[in-house]
Design an enzyme around this catalytic site. Structure first.
Site, mmCIF file in Angstrom:
data_model
loop_
_atom_site.group_PDB
_atom_site.id
_atom_site.type_symbol
_atom_site.label_atom_id
_atom_site.label_comp_id
_atom_site.label_asym_id
_atom_site.label_seq_id
_atom_site.Cartn_x
_atom_site.Cartn_y
_atom_site.Cartn_z
ATOM 1 N N GLY A 50 0.885 -1.229 0.145
ATOM 2 C CA GLY A 50 -0.158 -0.227 -0.088
ATOM 3 C C GLY A 50 0.757 1.484 0.023
ATOM 4 C CB CYS A 51 4.127 2.111 0.987
ATOM 5 S SG CYS A 51 3.838 2.336 2.654
ATOM 6 C CD GLN A 52 4.195 7.607 -5.271
ATOM 7 O OE1 GLN A 52 3.766 8.023 -4.219
ATOM 8 N NE2 GLN A 52 4.446 7.746 -6.410
ATOM 9 C CB SER A 53 8.433 5.000 -0.872
ATOM 10 O OG SER A 53 7.748 6.176 -1.155
ATOM 11 N N GLY A 120 0.243 5.242 2.340
ATOM 12 C CA GLY A 120 1.347 4.531 2.759
ATOM 13 C C GLY A 120 1.735 4.606 4.237
#
Length: 147
Positions: A50-53, A120
């Site tokens: 769920g984190c872009q990074s 995120g």
């Protein structure tokens, strides 16, 4: 020091910065102080969904407390990880479960992060809570596992 006190300390630290660029700089500074995870811990099992990074979170239970370590490949997110770990690492599972992590809202972090970064951050908090619930359940069931 309680979770509440640590959150209040963080809020006070950020209150000296009026400009959001300064707050971002402070976040980056906090992230740079965070110890890197060993390469073998940067795996899919420790990756937060769920984190872009890319964010990795490791939890270990010792002496009834959960110790978290984490890292991100993005500098601002690494600062967010550092803040979260400062609040929750070294706590009993029950403390994490029973305390709201309100400093995120109080600082205005969610409003000043992109929607994907904000999601995120929420995913990191959710994962920390899941670890706490799992370790709490193991304690109640008499489990003696350490990790």
């Amino acid at each position: 020091m309680t979770i509440e006190k640590v959150q209040q300390d963080i809020i006070e630290e950020f209150s000296v910065y009026e400009d959001w660029m300064d707050k971002y700089s402070y976040l980056i500074e906090l992230g740079n102080e965070l110890a890197d995870l060993p390469p073998e811990e940067k795996n899919d099992q420790n990756l937060i969904k769920g984190c872009q990074s890319r964010v990795w979170l490791v939890a270990e239970k010792k002496d009834g407390k959960i110790y978290f370590r984490g890292e991100s490949d993005a500098v601002i997110v690494k600062g967010l990880v550092a803040l979260l770990l400062r609040v929750v690492s070294g706590r009993k599972p029950k403390e994490i479960i029973e305390n709201e992590l309100h400093f995120i809202d109080d600082l205005g972090l969610k409003q000043h992060l992109s929607p994907t970064r904000s999601n995120g951050l929420l995913a990191m908090v959710k994962q920390i809570r899941l670890y706490a619930v799992a370790y709490d359940r193991m304690e109640k069931e008499g489990g003696t596992q350490n990790g």
